[in-house]
Design a protein around this motif. Structure first.
Motif, PDB file in Angstrom:
ATOM      1  N   GLU A  80     -36.493  13.249  24.389  1.00  0.00           N
ATOM      2  CA  GLU A  80     -35.420  13.555  23.444  1.00  0.00           C
ATOM      3  C   GLU A  80     -35.986  14.155  22.163  1.00  0.00           C
ATOM      4  N   GLY A  81     -37.191  13.727  21.788  1.00  0.00           N
ATOM      5  CA  GLY A  81     -37.806  14.234  20.569  1.00  0.00           C
ATOM      6  C   GLY A  81     -39.186  13.653  20.373  1.00  0.00           C
ATOM      7  N   ARG A  82     -39.946  14.339  19.539  1.00  0.00           N
ATOM      8  CA  ARG A  82     -41.318  13.922  19.260  1.00  0.00           C
ATOM      9  C   ARG A  82     -41.596  14.220  17.793  1.00  0.00           C
ATOM     10  N   ALA A  83     -42.272  13.281  17.101  1.00  0.00           N
ATOM     11  CA  ALA A  83     -42.518  13.472  15.672  1.00  0.00           C
ATOM     12  C   ALA A  83     -43.695  12.609  15.227  1.00  0.00           C
ATOM     13  N   THR A  84     -44.241  12.975  14.070  1.00  0.00           N
ATOM     14  CA  THR A  84     -45.250  12.149  13.415  1.00  0.00           C
ATOM     15  C   THR A  84     -44.552  11.409  12.282  1.00  0.00           C
ATOM     16  N   ILE A  85     -44.730  10.109  12.260  1.00  0.00           N
ATOM     17  CA  ILE A  85     -44.101   9.266  11.246  1.00  0.00           C
ATOM     18  C   ILE A  85     -45.194   8.755  10.313  1.00  0.00           C
ATOM     19  N   GLU A  86     -45.014   8.986   9.029  1.00  0.00           N
ATOM     20  CA  GLU A  86     -45.964   8.504   8.036  1.00  0.00           C
ATOM     21  C   GLU A  86     -45.272   8.453   6.686  1.00  0.00           C
ATOM     22  N   GLY A  87     -45.959   7.885   5.740  1.00  0.00           N
ATOM     23  CA  GLY A  87     -45.404   7.797   4.399  1.00  0.00           C
ATOM     24  C   GLY A  87     -45.151   6.363   3.994  1.00  0.00           C
ATOM     25  N   GLU A  88     -44.911   6.198   2.734  1.00  0.00           N
ATOM     26  CA  GLU A  88     -44.737   4.870   2.140  1.00  0.00           C
ATOM     27  C   GLU A  88     -43.582   4.105   2.778  1.00  0.00           C
ATOM     28  N   TRP A  89     -42.476   4.786   3.053  1.00  0.00           N
ATOM     29  CA  TRP A  89     -41.309   4.119   3.648  1.00  0.00           C
ATOM     30  C   TRP A  89     -41.634   3.542   5.018  1.00  0.00           C
ATOM     31  N   ALA A  90     -42.406   4.280   5.829  1.00  0.00           N
ATOM     32  CA  ALA A  90     -42.750   3.819   7.180  1.00  0.00           C
ATOM     33  C   ALA A  90     -43.594   2.555   7.116  1.00  0.00           C
ATOM     34  N   GLY A  91     -44.553   2.526   6.198  1.00  0.00           N
ATOM     35  CA  GLY A  91     -45.380   1.339   6.032  1.00  0.00           C
ATOM     36  C   GLY A  91     -44.589   0.134   5.570  1.00  0.00           C
ATOM     37  N   ARG A  92     -43.565   0.369   4.787  1.00  0.00           N
ATOM     38  CA  ARG A  92     -42.725  -0.741   4.328  1.00  0.00           C
ATOM     39  C   ARG A  92     -41.939  -1.347   5.476  1.00  0.00           C
ATOM     40  N   VAL A  93     -41.532  -0.540   6.447  1.00  0.00           N
ATOM     41  CA  VAL A  93     -40.774  -1.044   7.588  1.00  0.00           C
ATOM     42  C   VAL A  93     -41.664  -1.888   8.494  1.00  0.00           C
ATOM     43  N   THR A  94     -42.851  -1.396   8.803  1.00  0.00           N
ATOM     44  CA  THR A  94     -43.721  -2.055   9.780  1.00  0.00           C
ATOM     45  C   THR A  94     -44.707  -3.039   9.167  1.00  0.00           C
ATOM     46  N   GLY A  95     -44.924  -2.962   7.856  1.00  0.00           N
ATOM     47  CA  GLY A  95     -45.928  -3.807   7.219  1.00  0.00           C
ATOM     48  C   GLY A  95     -47.342  -3.275   7.422  1.00  0.00           C
ATOM     49  N   LEU A  96     -47.464  -2.043   7.896  1.00  0.00           N
ATOM     50  CA  LEU A  96     -48.768  -1.413   8.121  1.00  0.00           C
ATOM     51  C   LEU A  96     -48.923  -0.238   7.164  1.00  0.00           C
ATOM     52  N   GLU A  97     -49.747  -0.441   6.141  1.00  0.00           N
ATOM     53  CA  GLU A  97     -49.975   0.647   5.193  1.00  0.00           C
ATOM     54  C   GLU A  97     -51.470   0.878   5.057  1.00  0.00           C
ATOM     55  N   PRO A  98     -51.951   2.108   5.083  1.00  0.00           N
ATOM     56  CA  PRO A  98     -51.182   3.303   5.378  1.00  0.00           C
ATOM     57  C   PRO A  98     -50.920   3.403   6.874  1.00  0.00           C
TER      58      PRO A  98
ATOM     59  N   THR B 213     -53.266   5.878  12.496  1.00  0.00           N
ATOM     60  CA  THR B 213     -53.726   4.968  11.455  1.00  0.00           C
ATOM     61  C   THR B 213     -52.662   3.901  11.267  1.00  0.00           C
ATOM     62  N   PRO B 214     -52.979   2.670  11.136  1.00  0.00           N
ATOM     63  CA  PRO B 214     -54.288   2.053  11.322  1.00  0.00           C
ATOM     64  C   PRO B 214     -54.637   1.954  12.808  1.00  0.00           C
ATOM     65  N   PRO B 215     -55.890   1.602  13.104  1.00  0.00           N
ATOM     66  CA  PRO B 215     -56.278   1.486  14.513  1.00  0.00           C
ATOM     67  C   PRO B 215     -55.572   0.315  15.201  1.00  0.00           C
ATOM     68  N   VAL B 216     -55.448   0.411  16.519  1.00  0.00           N
ATOM     69  CA  VAL B 216     -54.838  -0.642  17.327  1.00  0.00           C
ATOM     70  C   VAL B 216     -55.673  -1.914  17.191  1.00  0.00           C
ATOM     71  N   VAL B 217     -55.010  -3.076  17.079  1.00  0.00           N
ATOM     72  CA  VAL B 217     -55.735  -4.327  16.868  1.00  0.00           C
ATOM     73  C   VAL B 217     -55.671  -5.297  18.043  1.00  0.00           C
ATOM     74  N   ALA B 218     -54.788  -5.076  19.002  1.00  0.00           N
ATOM     75  CA  ALA B 218     -54.675  -5.990  20.143  1.00  0.00           C
ATOM     76  C   ALA B 218     -54.295  -5.189  21.382  1.00  0.00           C
TER      77      ALA B 218
END
Length: 145
Positions: free
Chosen positions: A31-49, A73-78
């Motif tokens: 349906e679609g493909r995109a790169t997600i980044e930015g301050e808002w994205a980190g706030r949603v997931t708790g992963l910054e940057p 970014t960040p690298p996979v942890v599990a």
């Protein structure tokens, strides 16, 4: 307030392209493909940057979506891909198919491996689990009758 719908199921992978190809062969449409980044994205997931490439795939009926993510970014942890069926947490996605044997044949050409065997549940379904790309556990169900 009432729940409206389940929006999507998310899966994290190492190879976005290979996983898109696999689920396209299963019958989902990109349906679609995109790169997600930015301050808002980190706030949603708790992963910054955070910088993640995502692909949204939709089932033929248009009601269900699979969000496939490859974290840059960040690298996979599990890594839970080799967890057995009775592991805690989210484990698999199940799809209903027209012909389980034909579907298995197509997916095995892309490396899918049958986990146990295809079984029949009463007079209602034929079912199986497969390991798809990167060891992802996927259920297949064929309605019978």
């Amino acid at each position: 307030m009432t729940l409206k719908r389940m929006d999507n199921v998310g899966i994290v992978v190492e190879s976005l392209d290979a996983t898109i190809s696999f689920f396209a062969e299963l019958g989902l449409k990109l349906e679609g493909r995109a790169t997600i980044e930015g301050e808002w994205a980190g706030r949603v997931t708790g992963l910054e940057p955070q910088r993640v490439e995502i692909a949204m795939m939709v089932t033929p009926d248009g009601h269900s979506r699979l969000e496939i993510s490859q974290f840059l970014t960040p690298p996979v942890v599990a890594d839970h891909r080799n967890a057995p069926v009775n592991a805690l947490g989210y484990l698999r996605v199940m799809f209903t198919v027209d012909d389980i044997d034909e579907t298995l044949g197509r997916l095995q050409k892309l490396g899918a491996q049958l986990v146990g065997e295809v079984v029949q549940y009463e007079d209602a379904y034929r079912l199986c689990y497969i390991r798809g790309p990167e060891g992802l556990l996927i259920g297949l169900a064929e309605e019978i009758g």
